[in-house]
Structures are given as structure tokens and as C-alpha cells.
Scaffold this motif. Structure first.
Motif, PDB file in Angstrom:
ATOM      1  N   THR A  88       6.848 -22.826 -11.834  1.00 35.23           N
ATOM      2  CA  THR A  88       7.062 -22.018 -13.029  1.00 35.23           C
ATOM      3  C   THR A  88       7.047 -20.521 -12.714  1.00 35.23           C
ATOM      4  O   THR A  88       6.526 -20.097 -11.677  1.00 35.23           O
ATOM      5  CB  THR A  88       6.045 -22.365 -14.131  1.00 35.23           C
ATOM      6  N   HIS A  89       7.606 -19.756 -13.626  1.00 34.99           N
ATOM      7  CA  HIS A  89       7.753 -18.296 -13.520  1.00 34.99           C
ATOM      8  C   HIS A  89       7.856 -17.850 -12.058  1.00 34.99           C
ATOM      9  O   HIS A  89       7.038 -17.068 -11.556  1.00 34.99           O
ATOM     10  CB  HIS A  89       6.633 -17.547 -14.253  1.00 34.99           C
ATOM     11  N   ALA A  90       8.911 -18.353 -11.404  1.00 37.71           N
ATOM     12  CA  ALA A  90       9.083 -18.126  -9.964  1.00 37.71           C
ATOM     13  C   ALA A  90       9.036 -16.631  -9.608  1.00 37.71           C
ATOM     14  O   ALA A  90       8.576 -16.270  -8.517  1.00 37.71           O
ATOM     15  CB  ALA A  90      10.403 -18.736  -9.509  1.00 37.71           C
ATOM     16  N   GLU A 110       4.478 -25.683 -24.990  1.00 31.14           N
ATOM     17  CA  GLU A 110       3.378 -24.768 -24.687  1.00 31.14           C
ATOM     18  C   GLU A 110       2.934 -25.047 -23.247  1.00 31.14           C
ATOM     19  O   GLU A 110       2.634 -26.184 -22.886  1.00 31.14           O
ATOM     20  CB  GLU A 110       2.232 -24.988 -25.685  1.00 31.14           C
ATOM     21  N   ALA A 111       2.849 -23.964 -22.446  1.00 22.79           N
ATOM     22  CA  ALA A 111       2.746 -24.139 -21.003  1.00 22.79           C
ATOM     23  C   ALA A 111       1.335 -24.346 -20.471  1.00 22.79           C
ATOM     24  O   ALA A 111       1.172 -24.673 -19.297  1.00 22.79           O
ATOM     25  CB  ALA A 111       3.367 -22.940 -20.308  1.00 22.79           C
ATOM     26  N   ALA A 112       0.299 -24.158 -21.286  1.00 17.42           N
ATOM     27  CA  ALA A 112      -1.045 -24.287 -20.720  1.00 17.42           C
ATOM     28  C   ALA A 112      -2.057 -24.647 -21.803  1.00 17.42           C
ATOM     29  O   ALA A 112      -2.421 -23.806 -22.611  1.00 17.42           O
ATOM     30  CB  ALA A 112      -1.464 -22.991 -20.030  1.00 17.42           C
ATOM     31  N   THR A 118      11.196 -16.236 -19.834  1.00 10.33           N
ATOM     32  CA  THR A 118      10.491 -14.977 -19.556  1.00 10.33           C
ATOM     33  C   THR A 118       9.004 -15.274 -19.352  1.00 10.33           C
ATOM     34  O   THR A 118       8.197 -14.351 -19.300  1.00 10.33           O
ATOM     35  CB  THR A 118      10.606 -13.981 -20.733  1.00 10.33           C
ATOM     36  N   ASP A 119       8.656 -16.584 -19.303  1.00 10.99           N
ATOM     37  CA  ASP A 119       7.249 -16.954 -19.311  1.00 10.99           C
ATOM     38  C   ASP A 119       6.606 -16.279 -20.529  1.00 10.99           C
ATOM     39  O   ASP A 119       5.533 -15.693 -20.442  1.00 10.99           O
ATOM     40  CB  ASP A 119       6.566 -16.522 -18.002  1.00 10.99           C
ATOM     41  N   HIS A 120       7.295 -16.338 -21.655  1.00 11.24           N
ATOM     42  CA  HIS A 120       6.857 -15.653 -22.883  1.00 11.24           C
ATOM     43  C   HIS A 120       5.357 -15.780 -23.088  1.00 11.24           C
ATOM     44  O   HIS A 120       4.828 -16.885 -23.017  1.00 11.24           O
ATOM     45  CB  HIS A 120       7.583 -16.248 -24.100  1.00 11.24           C
ATOM     46  N   PRO A 121       4.620 -14.729 -23.371  1.00 15.51           N
ATOM     47  CA  PRO A 121       5.056 -13.326 -23.431  1.00 15.51           C
ATOM     48  C   PRO A 121       4.707 -12.547 -22.171  1.00 15.51           C
ATOM     49  O   PRO A 121       4.488 -11.334 -22.221  1.00 15.51           O
ATOM     50  CB  PRO A 121       4.238 -12.803 -24.618  1.00 15.51           C
ATOM     51  N   ASN A 122       4.683 -13.233 -21.006  1.00 16.53           N
ATOM     52  CA  ASN A 122       4.241 -12.580 -19.771  1.00 16.53           C
ATOM     53  C   ASN A 122       5.255 -11.600 -19.184  1.00 16.53           C
ATOM     54  O   ASN A 122       4.919 -10.467 -18.855  1.00 16.53           O
ATOM     55  CB  ASN A 122       3.887 -13.636 -18.728  1.00 16.53           C
ATOM     56  N   GLY A 123       6.505 -12.045 -19.024  1.00 12.54           N
ATOM     57  CA  GLY A 123       7.536 -11.137 -18.519  1.00 12.54           C
ATOM     58  C   GLY A 123       8.137 -10.334 -19.664  1.00 12.54           C
ATOM     59  O   GLY A 123       8.702  -9.267 -19.478  1.00 12.54           O
ATOM     60  N   SER A 149      11.161 -24.804 -21.881  1.00  9.46           N
ATOM     61  CA  SER A 149      10.218 -25.662 -21.165  1.00  9.46           C
ATOM     62  C   SER A 149       8.967 -24.928 -20.700  1.00  9.46           C
ATOM     63  O   SER A 149       8.083 -25.533 -20.091  1.00  9.46           O
ATOM     64  CB  SER A 149      10.913 -26.304 -19.956  1.00  9.46           C
ATOM     65  N   HIS A 150       8.875 -23.624 -20.968  1.00  8.17           N
ATOM     66  CA  HIS A 150       7.658 -22.897 -20.569  1.00  8.17           C
ATOM     67  C   HIS A 150       7.489 -21.647 -21.424  1.00  8.17           C
ATOM     68  O   HIS A 150       8.137 -20.627 -21.190  1.00  8.17           O
ATOM     69  CB  HIS A 150       7.705 -22.518 -19.084  1.00  8.17           C
ATOM     70  N   SER A 151       6.591 -21.727 -22.381  1.00  9.45           N
ATOM     71  CA  SER A 151       6.356 -20.585 -23.261  1.00  9.45           C
ATOM     72  C   SER A 151       4.918 -20.690 -23.769  1.00  9.45           C
ATOM     73  O   SER A 151       4.393 -21.793 -23.919  1.00  9.45           O
ATOM     74  CB  SER A 151       7.349 -20.658 -24.424  1.00  9.45           C
ATOM     75  N   HIS A 152       4.288 -19.539 -24.002  1.00 11.97           N
ATOM     76  CA  HIS A 152       2.906 -19.565 -24.493  1.00 11.97           C
ATOM     77  C   HIS A 152       2.917 -19.265 -25.986  1.00 11.97           C
ATOM     78  O   HIS A 152       3.075 -18.116 -26.392  1.00 11.97           O
ATOM     79  CB  HIS A 152       2.051 -18.573 -23.703  1.00 11.97           C
ATOM     80  N   ILE A 153       2.804 -20.315 -26.769  1.00 15.91           N
ATOM     81  CA  ILE A 153       2.967 -20.165 -28.221  1.00 15.91           C
ATOM     82  C   ILE A 153       1.743 -20.605 -29.014  1.00 15.91           C
ATOM     83  O   ILE A 153       1.657 -20.343 -30.205  1.00 15.91           O
ATOM     84  CB  ILE A 153       4.197 -20.959 -28.728  1.00 15.91           C
TER      85      ILE A 153
HETATM   86 ZN   LIG Z   1       3.192 -19.221 -18.219  1.00 14.35          ZN
END
Ligand SMILES: [Zn+2]
Length: 584
Positions: free
Chosen positions: A287-289, A121-123, A401-406, A62-66
Motif C-alpha cells: 500500500t501507498h507505495a 477502510e485501510a486500518a 492518495t492514501d486519503h488523507p495521508n498524501g 481499496s485504501h482510504s482512511h474514513i
Molecule cells: Zn493508509
């Protein structure tokens, strides 16, 4: 293409139907789960013997940057990301490269091999929606959708400041349709717009310098609009001050803002059968607590600040959060929060990119490596796991992981192992900086999650939280025939052997999408059809007309013409509108 299949003798984990490891058969006809198949169908159907294996609904992220501009900036900025991570083509697949920011094809193959069938895609910045859709269209194997970034949008800030919630709601409804996006994303409200003038906001009540509206008012307004419209997912929040020591305070305060706003998901869709309510319950999705839960007052006294957040989430029922875990190693930090990335740049001196998107939002990108020897990073590792292990009700959290942030989504199996095995955590504590244990509560946690819990965190709850559970995240009658079979015998599972857990989750035995085996033991077997979901919200004509008069007027400040603003359906692969019934 055969979309009729039977999966026999597996141990099924389907939390939305309260099925916890029961031995049962799953039947799929024409791509949808059914209660049984006729004899004649069984003769022609594909049959899979899942004896001694674990069967779950297809994974949902439910939250990834792709996809989209900043993901592509990450690819362009990081040739080194592709040096060691590349795949050749096969008769069926494209070649691809990139470890933390893979090429579009690789993203699809790698998610599918791990058992995922749906990724959001989260944003999506409105002006970059076309590009985002062009990339999403090219990602094979998975259904997709995108969240529209609205927390610093000029129209939203103006309408909310003027107290014109109706007009703001009409604008949001129109924007979802116009850009074919799915939900509302709010990133550092009021702060990203200030960043255009080298400023940020420091508190929930510090007003934006040009629009005289505070983060508190924007968060409340967007949550209110979200429920007024009956959106599939609740408002998706990335809080102010993210990544700063002590930001847990503003996060805790932000979470309380919509406490009186009730969830009102109002979808006009066909619902798959589920035993428990598959409508979302929450009115805010944090998100990404982990990145929003930094404690201490400086990097010197930095500590986990998750306790306050976890206590609050435990005692309320209108919040769901995803973790934003840090599994160590290479990452590419990318967010719509330009000032947060600038802070990271000032801290590291790494190469850095910043984008400002006219009248709408911004973004920043920076390569980053999380090290076990680094005191801050080691605490961040512990924090991500605290957020998943110390929230009592598993239905309030989601593993990311908030891919690919964490870190990359390829590390999900490693995170599952830490969640299921205290021994795995102890081993990592032994390799980490001492701060990991000293400045977090993770060392005192002996909880070990079950396969049922993992199914909640990785499919059932992300699907319910974002409002796609009418077809995803369950194996109820009528659900999409998306199924993952892992080579794990729950009766023999030994989580002390966590290396085995990792390799079992890295490579699904079978990933089935719409009733077809799409990947098997790491090999892509076929390229299925994919869909792109977006919210199609009914609003009254007059309201929309009146709002558009104003919007068109403001287009003199845009560098694109109004007619070129919308994203046409042809930019989407199998556009699939989610009908939202707006009963105002
Ligand atoms: Zn994010």
C-alpha cells in the motif's frame, strides 16, 4: 424503489470484460446487471440516455482512511479543517464539515458525487473495531469494509515465533469473524510493538524486543496464513521504515519475502460474468507505495527511490500496489505506524497525537501541508505518478492518495488529469521545486493513460485486488448495478484541456448504485442501502476451541473482558459476510 434501469448509447469502459469504449447499452434489474430487459420492464424502467458520455463501473477505493479511532482523532485535533469546508443540509442530506477529514456524512456524499460506490477502510485496530463499525455504518452512499491491523498483534507474534502457523491461521479466521473485518493489514511489523518502549526496528531481521520475531518472519507468516485461509484479498502491507530516506531498499526486500507463496483466493460466492479472470493473482498488496519508496540516504540527498520497486514489480507477477499519490495541499497524516508519525513530528513540530492500543497496535496523527515549493514534497508528487505511469502492466497498480495521508480523495480528478496528460504534468513541473525533475524520472515519461487505463486503476483493479470483483468493478452479468456516467465524449476527448478532465471527474453526471440514481451532477438524489462486507472463514471446530483456550487466558492482560471484545453484527449496516472456504 425502482432498481430497474437502462443506460443507453454510452461509451462503455469495463476492463474486466475487455470492453474499451464500445458503444453499448447496460441493463439493470433488481439492482443487478442483466443482459437485457423485457419490453414490459423497459416501459416501467428508468431510462438514461448516455449518448456522447463515458460509462464505467462504480468506483472502488481499496485504501482510504474514513472511519475509526484515528480518523476521529484527526477530526478532533483539527477544527481548522472544518473552518472553510462545510455544507448545509438539504431535505435529503445531513450537514457536514471537514476538508481532509470530513464528517462521516460528507465522506459518503463526496465519494458518491465523484462516482464511487465502494470504499475500504485501510486500518481497523481490533479493540477499536466497534467504533470503526459505528462510523462506517453512518457513512451513507457507499458500501464499506475494513482491514484488520495484525502485524504487531501479540498472539500473532507469539504463534508465528513458535512456528504454530495453524493456530495463527485459526486466530486470524476467528478475529475476522469476531471484528467483522475483511482482510489482513500489516503495518511496520515488529516495529509498532517496539514503539511502546520508544524503539522501532531498523531492518527486516531485527527482532522485536519482547517476542523475538523479526519483520521478515511476520510478513512471511501473515502472507502464508492469508493463502492458507483463502482470503478475499492478499496480505496488505505497509513496510518498515516508511517515510525515511532510503526506505525503498527495505520495501524492495520486503516485497520479495512472499515470492514463493501462491495466491489462493477461495471464495464461496456468486461470481458476476467477466471475460478475464476476476480472481486476484497476487500474494502481496503493497500500500501507498510512494511513502515506501524514498531514496537517498538523508533529506539532503533525498531522491525518488521508485525505480527499484517499479523494476521489481514489472518483472514479477505476485505484487499489486496502490500509489499513495501526493497531489499537494492540505493533508492529515494518520497511520498505525506510531514511530513514523513521531519522526514527522520531530521534523515539523506540528501538533501531534500518538495512541498505543494494548497488545494489538498503535497509531499517530499529524496535520501536514504539501507544498510545491518544498523540494521533498515536489519529489513525492513525482514519485506517486511514477508508480502509476512506469509500471508497464496497469493491472499491477491502483490509484490512491492514501486519503488523507498524501491528500484528500477529492484530489483524485487532479491525479487522473496528470496521468492522462503530459502537458498537465509539465505545467506542474513548472510550478514545482527543481528537485521534482532533477531527482525523479517523471520528466522523461511521455506515457498518457487512456480512459480504459483509468477504469482499471479506479475500479476494475481495486475490486479484483481486494477480492470483491465477484460483484464490484465490472458491468458483467450478475454484477452489482453500480455504474458511473461521466460527461466525457471519448471521441472528442482532448487531454491537453486537462482542466476540463478534472471538472468532468469531479462531478459524475450520474452515480448509480444498485440500479438507482443516487447522485446526479453533484446533487444527492437518494440515500441508498449500503452494505458492510467482512470475511467469514470456515475453520475446524477443534482448532478454534484449542486456540481460544489460549486467547482467553491472555485476556487477563486486557482492560476489556473477553465477552466485550467481539463486535456484534448490530454495529454493522447490512452485514454481508463473504464466505471463505478454507480447505485445510
Ligand atoms: Zn493508509
Amino acid at each position: 424503489m425502482a432498481q430497474t434501469i437502462e443506460i443507453k448509447n454510452g461509451y462503455v469502459f469495463d476492463p474486466l470484460n475487455e470492453i474499451d469504449g464500445e458503444k453499448m447499452d447496460i441493463f439493470i434489474r433488481d439492482g443487478k446487471v442483466v443482459s437485457e430487459l423485457f419490453e414490459s420492464e423497459i416501459r416501467n424502467a428508468k431510462s438514461i440516455d448516455a449518448k456522447g458520455m463515458t460509462v464505467m463501473p462504480g468506483g472502488v477505493d481499496s485504501h482510504s482512511h474514513i472511519a475509526g479511532a484515528k480518523v476521529n482523532v484527526g477530526r478532533i485535533m483539527r477544527p481548522e479543517d472544518s473552518y472553510k469546508w462545510a455544507r448545509g443540509k438539504t431535505a435529503l442530506t445531513h450537514s457536514g464539515s471537514g476538508y481532509t477529514v470530513p464528517s462521516v456524512y460528507l465522506e459518503g456524499y463526496e465519494y458518491s458525487q465523484m462516482g464511487y460506490t465502494t470504499v475500504f477502510e485501510a486500518a481497523v485496530p481490533p479493540l477499536e473495531a466497534r467504533h470503526t463499525h459505528e462510523e462506517m455504518r453512518s457513512i451513507p452512499m457507499i458500501d464499506t469494509g475494513g482491514y484488520l491491523v495484525l502485524g504487531n498483534n501479540w498472539f500473532i507474534m507469539r504463534y508465528l515465533r513458535d512456528g504454530d502457523i495453524e493456530r495463527a491461521a485459526n486466530y486470524v479466521a476467528w478475529m475476522m469473524k469476531t471484528h467483522k473485518t475483511y482482510g489482513i493489514k500489516c503495518v511496520n511489523p515488529a516495529g509498532v510493538e517496539n514503539w511502546g518502549w520508544a524503539r522501532n526496528v531498523g531492518s527486516l531481521d531485527e527482532a522485536n524486543i519482547h517476542f523475538d520475531i523479526s519483520p521478515r518472519e511476520i510478513i512471511h507468516g501473515l502472507c502464508e496464513i492469508n493463502e492458507l485461509l483463502g482470503m478475499p484479498m492478499s496480505m496488505h502491507l505497509h513496510c518498515n521504515n516508511l517515510g525515511q530516506p532510503g526506505c525503498c531498499d527495505i520495501t524492495r526486500e520486503s516485497l520479495a519475502i512472499p515470492n514463493k507463496i501462491k495466491a489462493n483466493q477461495n471464495l464461496d460466492v456468486e461470481w458476476a460474468e467477466t471475460k478475464i479472470d476476476s480472481k486476484r493473482m497476487q500474494s502481496v498488496y503493497l500500500t501507498h507505495a510512494q511513502f515506501n519508496s524514498f531514496g537517498g540516504t538523508s533529506w539532503g540527498d533525498f531522491e525518488s527511490g521508485t525505480k527499484d520497486i517499479i523494476d521489481y514489480v514489472n518483472k514479477t507477477d505476485f505484487i499489486v500496489m496502490d500509489s499513495g499519490c501526493v497531489p499537494f495541499g492540505e493533508a492529515t497524516v494518520m497511520t498505525g505506524d506510531g514511530p513514523a508519525i513521531h519522526n514527522l513530528y520531530a521534523l515539523t513540530g506540528n501538533k501531534w497525537s500518538n495512541t498505543d492500543i494494548e497488545m494489538e497496535c498503535g497509531s499517530g496523527v499529524i496535520p501536514f501541508t504539501y507544498l510545491k515549493a518544498n523540494p521533498i514534497h515536489s519529489v513525492q508528487w513525482a514519485m506517486g505518478l511514477e508508480l502509476l505511469l512506469m509500471v508497464e502492466d496497469v493491472w499491477k497498480s491502483i490509484m490512491t492518495t492514501d486519503h488523507p495521508n498524501g491528500g484528500t480523495f477529492l484530489k483524485y480528478p487532479q491525479i487522473i488529469a496528470w496521468l492522462m496528460s503530459q502537458e498537465a504534468r509539465e505545467k506542474t513541473f513548472g510550478e514545482c521545486h527543481a528537485w521534482a525533475r532533477d531527482r525523479s524520472d517523471l520528466g522523461g515519461v511521455d506515457r498518457e493513460l487512456s480512459l480504459y487505463d483509468i477504469a482499471i486503476l479506479t475500479r476494475a483493479n481495486p475490486a479484483r485486488t481486494v477480492g470483491i470483483s465477484h460483484r464490484k468493478g465490472s458491468l458483467g452479468i450478475g454484477a452489482d448495478g453500480d455504474v458511473t456516467i461521466y460527461n466525457i465524449d471519448p471521441t472528442k476527448l482532448n487531454t491537453r484541456n486537462y482542466e476540463q478532465v478534472i471538472s468532468n471527474f469531479e462531478q459524475a453526471e450520474y452515480t448509480i448504485k444498485d440500479g438507482q440514481v443516487v447522485s446526479q451532477q453533484g446533487e444527492i438524489k437518494m440515500i441508498p442501502e449500503k452494505r458492510t462486507y467482512y470475511s467469514d472463514i470456515t475453520v475446524k471446530d477443534e482448532g478454534e476451541k484449542e486456540m481460544l483456550l489460549d486467547v482467553k487466558e491472555w485476556f487477563k492482560y486486557y482492560t476489556v473482558g473477553f465477552a466485550n471484545y467481539p463486535t456484534p453484527e448490530k454495529y454493522l449496516m447490512n452485514p454481508t459476510p463473504i464466505k471463505v472456504n478454507n480447505e485445510r
